[in-house]
Design a protein around this motif. Structure first.
Motif, PDB file in Angstrom:
ATOM      1  N   UNK A  55      59.156  39.956  68.080  1.00  0.00           N
ATOM      2  CA  UNK A  55      59.976  40.830  68.931  1.00  0.00           C
ATOM      3  C   UNK A  55      61.321  41.134  68.270  1.00  0.00           C
ATOM      4  N   UNK A  56      61.882  40.143  67.580  1.00  0.00           N
ATOM      5  CA  UNK A  56      63.158  40.352  66.883  1.00  0.00           C
ATOM      6  C   UNK A  56      62.993  41.341  65.730  1.00  0.00           C
ATOM      7  N   UNK A  57      61.958  41.160  64.928  1.00  0.00           N
ATOM      8  CA  UNK A  57      61.701  42.083  63.809  1.00  0.00           C
ATOM      9  C   UNK A  57      61.414  43.500  64.301  1.00  0.00           C
ATOM     10  N   UNK A  58      60.890  43.614  65.501  1.00  0.00           N
ATOM     11  CA  UNK A  58      60.598  44.926  66.090  1.00  0.00           C
ATOM     12  C   UNK A  58      61.819  45.571  66.724  1.00  0.00           C
ATOM     13  N   UNK A  59      62.939  44.826  66.778  1.00  0.00           N
ATOM     14  CA  UNK A  59      64.160  45.366  67.360  1.00  0.00           C
ATOM     15  C   UNK A  59      64.200  45.309  68.880  1.00  0.00           C
ATOM     16  N   UNK A  60      63.282  44.558  69.489  1.00  0.00           N
ATOM     17  CA  UNK A  60      63.232  44.496  70.954  1.00  0.00           C
ATOM     18  C   UNK A  60      64.049  43.348  71.529  1.00  0.00           C
ATOM     19  N   UNK A  89      67.083  40.566  75.411  1.00  0.00           N
ATOM     20  CA  UNK A  89      66.515  41.890  75.123  1.00  0.00           C
ATOM     21  C   UNK A  89      67.580  42.805  74.547  1.00  0.00           C
ATOM     22  N   UNK A  90      67.171  43.628  73.626  1.00  0.00           N
ATOM     23  CA  UNK A  90      68.039  44.674  73.082  1.00  0.00           C
ATOM     24  C   UNK A  90      67.969  45.890  74.000  1.00  0.00           C
ATOM     25  N   UNK A  91      68.764  46.889  73.719  1.00  0.00           N
ATOM     26  CA  UNK A  91      68.711  48.137  74.488  1.00  0.00           C
ATOM     27  C   UNK A  91      67.331  48.769  74.375  1.00  0.00           C
ATOM     28  N   UNK A  92      66.710  48.646  73.207  1.00  0.00           N
ATOM     29  CA  UNK A  92      65.365  49.187  73.021  1.00  0.00           C
ATOM     30  C   UNK A  92      64.341  48.422  73.854  1.00  0.00           C
ATOM     31  N   UNK A  93      64.512  47.106  73.933  1.00  0.00           N
ATOM     32  CA  UNK A  93      63.634  46.291  74.767  1.00  0.00           C
ATOM     33  C   UNK A  93      63.783  46.635  76.236  1.00  0.00           C
ATOM     34  N   UNK A  94      65.040  46.840  76.670  1.00  0.00           N
ATOM     35  CA  UNK A  94      65.289  47.264  78.055  1.00  0.00           C
ATOM     36  C   UNK A  94      64.638  48.612  78.330  1.00  0.00           C
ATOM     37  N   UNK A  95      64.783  49.527  77.391  1.00  0.00           N
ATOM     38  CA  UNK A  95      64.215  50.870  77.575  1.00  0.00           C
ATOM     39  C   UNK A  95      62.691  50.800  77.666  1.00  0.00           C
ATOM     40  N   UNK A  96      62.083  49.954  76.843  1.00  0.00           N
ATOM     41  CA  UNK A  96      60.631  49.804  76.873  1.00  0.00           C
ATOM     42  C   UNK A  96      60.159  49.305  78.239  1.00  0.00           C
ATOM     43  N   UNK A  97      60.957  48.447  78.849  1.00  0.00           N
ATOM     44  CA  UNK A  97      60.614  47.916  80.166  1.00  0.00           C
ATOM     45  C   UNK A  97      61.136  48.804  81.299  1.00  0.00           C
ATOM     46  N   UNK A  98      61.787  49.907  80.946  1.00  0.00           N
ATOM     47  CA  UNK A  98      62.284  50.834  81.960  1.00  0.00           C
ATOM     48  C   UNK A  98      63.578  50.400  82.607  1.00  0.00           C
ATOM     49  N   UNK A  99      64.338  49.516  81.939  1.00  0.00           N
ATOM     50  CA  UNK A  99      65.585  48.985  82.495  1.00  0.00           C
ATOM     51  C   UNK A  99      66.769  49.925  82.271  1.00  0.00           C
TER      52      UNK A  99
END
Length: 77
Positions: free
Chosen positions: A43-48, A62-72
């Motif tokens: 997940x870290x290498x993926x930027x999430x 979670x990164x901003x990209x991880x939040x966006x993926x989850x709809x946050x």
């Protein structure tokens, strides 16, 4: 989300709404420490997720990209 990322990746990403250590994630998700470490690395290498070190303690969130993926929220541009 589980079908996209895999169940363990999705579970950990969802659980990172606040910064948590590998030990805390292991206990909360009933997964072996090595499994949690492996998935956090992916997940870290993926930027999430992001790592935050404080001496000997590493917390993941979670990164901003991880939040966006989850709809946050939307990722920063």
């Amino acid at each position: 989300m589980g079908r996209l990322l895999g169940r363990s990746h999705a579970t950990l990403l969802t659980d990172l709404e606040t910064a948590r250590t590998t030990s805390k994630l292991t206990a909360r998700n009933n997964l072996p420490p090595a499994t949690v470490s492996y998935h956090l690395g992916v997940l870290h290498c993926s930027g999430l997720v992001l790592r935050q070190r404080d001496r000997h303690v590493v917390r993941y969130r979670r990164s901003a990209e991880g939040d966006a993926l989850l709809g946050q929220q939307q990722p920063a541009r």
